[in-house]
Write a protein that holds these residues in place. Structure first.
Motif, PDB file in Angstrom:
ATOM      1  N   PRO A  85     -15.726  29.332  -7.335  1.00  9.66           N
ATOM      2  CA  PRO A  85     -16.743  28.517  -7.797  1.00  9.66           C
ATOM      3  C   PRO A  85     -18.183  28.958  -7.167  1.00  9.66           C
ATOM      4  O   PRO A  85     -19.023  29.140  -7.696  1.00  9.66           O
ATOM      5  CB  PRO A  85     -16.627  26.899  -7.328  1.00  9.66           C
ATOM      6  CG  PRO A  85     -15.534  27.110  -6.215  1.00  9.66           C
ATOM      7  CD  PRO A  85     -14.422  28.186  -6.654  1.00  9.66           C
ATOM      8  N   LEU A  86     -17.930  29.489  -5.797  1.00 11.16           N
ATOM      9  CA  LEU A  86     -19.161  30.116  -5.036  1.00 11.16           C
ATOM     10  C   LEU A  86     -19.591  31.321  -5.675  1.00 11.16           C
ATOM     11  O   LEU A  86     -20.819  31.516  -5.758  1.00 11.16           O
ATOM     12  CB  LEU A  86     -18.839  30.431  -3.676  1.00 11.16           C
ATOM     13  CG  LEU A  86     -19.201  29.217  -2.599  1.00 11.16           C
ATOM     14  CD1 LEU A  86     -18.693  29.354  -1.354  1.00 11.16           C
ATOM     15  CD2 LEU A  86     -20.531  28.461  -2.682  1.00 11.16           C
ATOM     16  N   THR A  87     -18.476  32.026  -6.268  1.00  7.95           N
ATOM     17  CA  THR A  87     -18.883  33.221  -6.690  1.00  7.95           C
ATOM     18  C   THR A  87     -19.898  32.846  -8.256  1.00  7.95           C
ATOM     19  O   THR A  87     -20.782  33.597  -8.445  1.00  7.95           O
ATOM     20  CB  THR A  87     -17.854  34.131  -6.972  1.00  7.95           C
ATOM     21  OG1 THR A  87     -17.060  34.417  -5.923  1.00  7.95           O
ATOM     22  CG2 THR A  87     -17.952  35.592  -7.640  1.00  7.95           C
ATOM     23  N   SER A  88     -19.172  32.081  -8.789  1.00  8.49           N
ATOM     24  CA  SER A  88     -20.040  31.664  -9.999  1.00  8.49           C
ATOM     25  C   SER A  88     -21.216  31.155  -9.789  1.00  8.49           C
ATOM     26  O   SER A  88     -22.122  31.384 -10.584  1.00  8.49           O
ATOM     27  CB  SER A  88     -19.214  30.498 -10.708  1.00  8.49           C
ATOM     28  OG  SER A  88     -17.965  31.001 -11.293  1.00  8.49           O
ATOM     29  N   ILE A  89     -21.570  30.225  -8.707  1.00  8.67           N
ATOM     30  CA  ILE A  89     -22.779  29.679  -8.553  1.00  8.67           C
ATOM     31  C   ILE A  89     -23.734  30.804  -8.076  1.00  8.67           C
ATOM     32  O   ILE A  89     -24.881  30.844  -8.724  1.00  8.67           O
ATOM     33  CB  ILE A  89     -22.653  28.793  -7.184  1.00  8.67           C
ATOM     34  CG1 ILE A  89     -21.876  27.485  -7.603  1.00  8.67           C
ATOM     35  CG2 ILE A  89     -24.094  28.353  -6.713  1.00  8.67           C
ATOM     36  CD1 ILE A  89     -21.704  26.432  -6.403  1.00  8.67           C
TER      37      ILE A  89
END
Length: 735
Positions: A517-521
């Motif tokens: 999720p952090l990569t997406s954010i």
């Protein structure tokens, strides 16, 4: 198994071997093979101590005369030989002394690849059969010696160029060589009438180890002979006669002593006429004939010295006398210390140059004062490698009293004497050795890391010698001590390994779940920041920049946590390649840190010594260690510099250090610094940047260095700065 039957069988076999006609060497081999087969021992090493002391273990067993047992050989065994046996695959060792006439003549080392092989019963059996064997072995050795001695005596007796004869208690000559017959013609006559000496006189001289000097000759005054008697049983004496007539003896003495330019020798008679002399006295005269034209010794003395010479001659009838003279040599007057002795052929004078003697004595005294005055361990070694003098620091560093080391071989205090042999050979051939790394052995058997400096010198006795100075590496010794303590805790650590593995697996899983999720954010935020979703105001861009920066920070934290978990679970495998540390300063990650330092107003330096070799390591992991250490140095330094230095520490390791002038580390924090998730606390009046990390960087760096087979360490002073350093092996490839 019937123990009594076993003992009987073994004793029977030993007696059969002992009573065989085999020579001592074959007897020893047969005994060794029988021991191995009978007791199921993997190997037996036999060492004859005749003319040899063997190693430290053999010396210990020879001195104590008791068996020595080590049933669990390891790298910490008490003697270097036991460590070598352990490295060869053996796990148990028993050393059995073999004695004859109260003296240890052999040692047997029984070696087994099983632990706890040698119990009290087995060692008792080995000692018993060794005792049986020792009697036969000692007898054969002694018989062989006597046979060789007899053969040597006959050869040296009849072929000797000096007169020799054997006389019995009734003054009868039992045997005489041809030189004796030529000089004395003793056959058919008693020794009293032929040479003026009888059995009793020669026997008395033999008892005191002295020779009898007498003039012997069939015609005229004869020649001077020295008769040296030695006892051969209860009623026989062996006598060797040496012609010591003054001219022949003293010309030889003068020829040898006259080699020195600072020592003058002369043989004179009562009228001071020179009968013989050392040829360096020729410089007293312009004529090449020197004293040979009948001159007197007083011709080269002033009036005062001539009177001193006469006075010395009047006092030297019973003992040597001393005095100071002034010789008028070609180069001018030379003050000399003089000794005069009365000999059969006249008066022997030996004179030494006072100035040369004073200079030599002063040089020796200065060297001795230097050895005694320095704080490092210093020793004076002769050309055979024996310690002749040492200073007080040996007691603190090596645990020996000074007196215990004198006359010991220098090599006996080395863990590995090959370094000593190499360095001494280099110095012997004209080189100089400075700060060569060695491991010394304390009296208690522990190792001491040190450097040695060696210089060659010429002694007063005109023989070679060496000055060796050792400097103890206290930091290395303390680190080694700490590592030893950590090894003792290894068993305790293993108890918690299971729980640690579960924790590492959990962190591994969670890290992967968070990264997605952090990569997406981060990706969508960057997409919006670049205007792909529509035009943004400056305030909106500032908010998105904060989101991106914090996402990067969180991803870095997650990556560090993931690395720590993998290291804990031994899941990180190195990918070793050739690494040029000198070129690593051009790596983009290092260049980025350099720009960060210069932007902060700090001086940044990357220095690699010219002789740093190419090493085998994982380049990405080495960069990771440098990034952690340099990043910390920049973070905690407000002014001054950050300097990286790479050097070759030894033939096997390179050392990389990162030095800063930052806030330093408090004593309370030092022992916790490499713990995971630990962060040093802020100190009053010392500045540290905000945005602290995870506390994992140093822990990860330590694990990476350890995985390569190196070590990481640091020095720091609060408010002054810190130096972090790590070593990497040059060639060793790690898993």
């Amino acid at each position: 198994m019937d123990g009594g039957l076993t003992v009987s069988k073994v004793v029977s076999e030993m007696l059969e071997i002992a009573n065989s006609s085999l020579p001592s060497s074959a007897l020893l081999s047969k005994f060794v093979e029988t021991i191995k087969g009978t007791f199921g021992i993997d190997d037996v090493k036999a060492l004859s101590l005749s003319g040899s002391t063997g190693g430290q273990l053999d010396e210990y067993v020879s001195n104590t005369k008791k068996p020595y047992i080590d049933n669990q050989l390891s790298e910490f065994s008490a003697f270097p030989e036991l460590i070598q046996y352990r490295n060869s695959g053996y796990l148990s060792c028993a050393v059995i002394p073999v004695s004859a006439n109260g003296k240890v003549i052999l040692t047997f080392k029984a070696l087994s690849k099983e632990e706890n092989k040698f119990n009290e019963e087995l060692v008792g059996m080995l000692s018993l059969v060794s005792s049986i064997f020792s009697f036969s072995f000692a007898y054969k050795e002694e018989f062989g010696k006597n046979l060789r001695l007899a053969e040597y005596f006959d050869a040296s007796f009849f072929a000797s160029p000096i007169p020799q004869f054997i006389i019995s208690k009734d003054n009868r000559v039992v045997r005489e060589n041809k030189e004796s017959a030529k000089a004395f013609g003793l056959s058919g006559s008693d020794t009293k009438s032929a040479i003026g000496l009888d059995y009793e006189a020669l026997k008395a001289a033999s008892a005191y180890g002295k020779a009898i000097t007498k003039f012997v000759g069939r015609e005229g005054p004869g020649e001077l002979y020295s008769f040296a008697p030695k006892k051969m049983g209860d009623s026989l004496l062996h006598v060797a006669a040496t012609n010591v007539t003054g001219k022949r003896l003293y010309e030889g003495i003068l020829g040898m002593l006259g080699k020195s330019n600072d020592v003058y020798i002369a043989l004179i008679d009562e009228s001071y006429s020179v009968k013989s002399y050392s040829y360096n006295l020729d410089s007293a005269f312009a004529s090449q004939d020197g004293f040979r034209d009948g001159r007197k010794f007083t011709d080269i003395l002033d009036e005062k010295s001539a009177e001193t010479l006469r006075e010395m001659m009047s006092r030297c009838a019973d003992k040597p006398v001393f005095g100071d003279l002034s010789l008028a040599l070609g180069a001018g007057k030379v003050p000399v210390h003089c000794v005069m002795s009365k000999v059969e052929a006249g008066y022997l004078i030996a004179a030494s140059n006072m100035k040369a003697e004073e200079y030599a004595n002063r040089a020796v005294q200065d060297m001795n004062d230097f050895i005694e005055g320095i704080s490092e361990v210093a020793m004076k070694i002769d050309d055979q490698g024996f310690i002749k003098e040492c200073n007080m620091p040996v007691e603190a560093v090596l645990g020996y009293a000074k007196e215990e080391l004198v006359d010991k071989q220098l090599s006996s205090i080395y863990k590995d004497s090959s370094t000593l042999s190499r360095d001494v050979s280099y110095v012997y051939n004209g080189g100089k050795v400075d700060n060569s790394y060695v491991d010394l052995m304390r009296k208690d058997g522990t190792a001491v890391a040190a450097t040695q400096t060696i210089r060659k010198f010429r002694s007063m006795e005109n023989s070679d010698g060496y000055i060796v100075i050792f400097k103890e590496l206290e930091t290395k010794r303390r680190l080694d001590d700490l590592e030893d303590q950590l090894r003792e805790k290894d068993v305790e650590v293993r108890k918690y390994k299971s729980a640690s593995d579960l924790k590492s697996q959990f962190i591994d899983n969670m890290s992967h779940e968070l990264k997605t999720p952090l990569t997406s954010i981060r990706g969508y935020s960057l997409f919006m920041y670049e205007g792909q979703g529509g035009e943004l105001s400056e305030a909106q861009k500032d908010w998105l920049r904060i989101v991106i920066e914090e996402s990067d920070r969180l991803l870095l934290i997650i990556q560090q946590v993931l690395d720590a978990a993998k290291l804990d679970a031994n899941k990180i495998k190195l990918e070793p390649k050739e690494v040029d540390l000198k070129a690593m300063g051009e790596n983009p990650s290092i260049k980025g840190l350099e720009e960060m330092a210069r932007a902060k107003g700090l001086e940044f330096e990357w220095k690699a010594d010219y002789d740093v070799p190419t090493i085998i390591a994982d380049p990405n992991r080495v960069i990771q260690v440098f990034v952690n250490l340099i990043g910390n140095a920049i973070k905690f330094t407000e002014k001054g510099s950050v300097k990286v230095h790479i050097s070759q520490r030894s033939r096997k390791f390179v050392e990389c250090s990162v030095e800063d002038t930052g806030i330093g580390i408090a004593d309370d924090d030092k022992r916790k610094l490499f713990k995971k998730f630990y962060q040093a606390q802020k100190k009053a009046q010392l500045v540290r940047q905000d945005g602290a990390g995870t506390g994992l960087g140093l822990a990860i760096s330590k694990d990476i260095v350890k995985l390569h087979g190196g070590k990481i360490y640091f020095e720091s002073k609060l408010g002054k700065g810190s130096t972090f350093a790590f070593t990497l092996p040059v060639n060793k490839k790690q898993k």
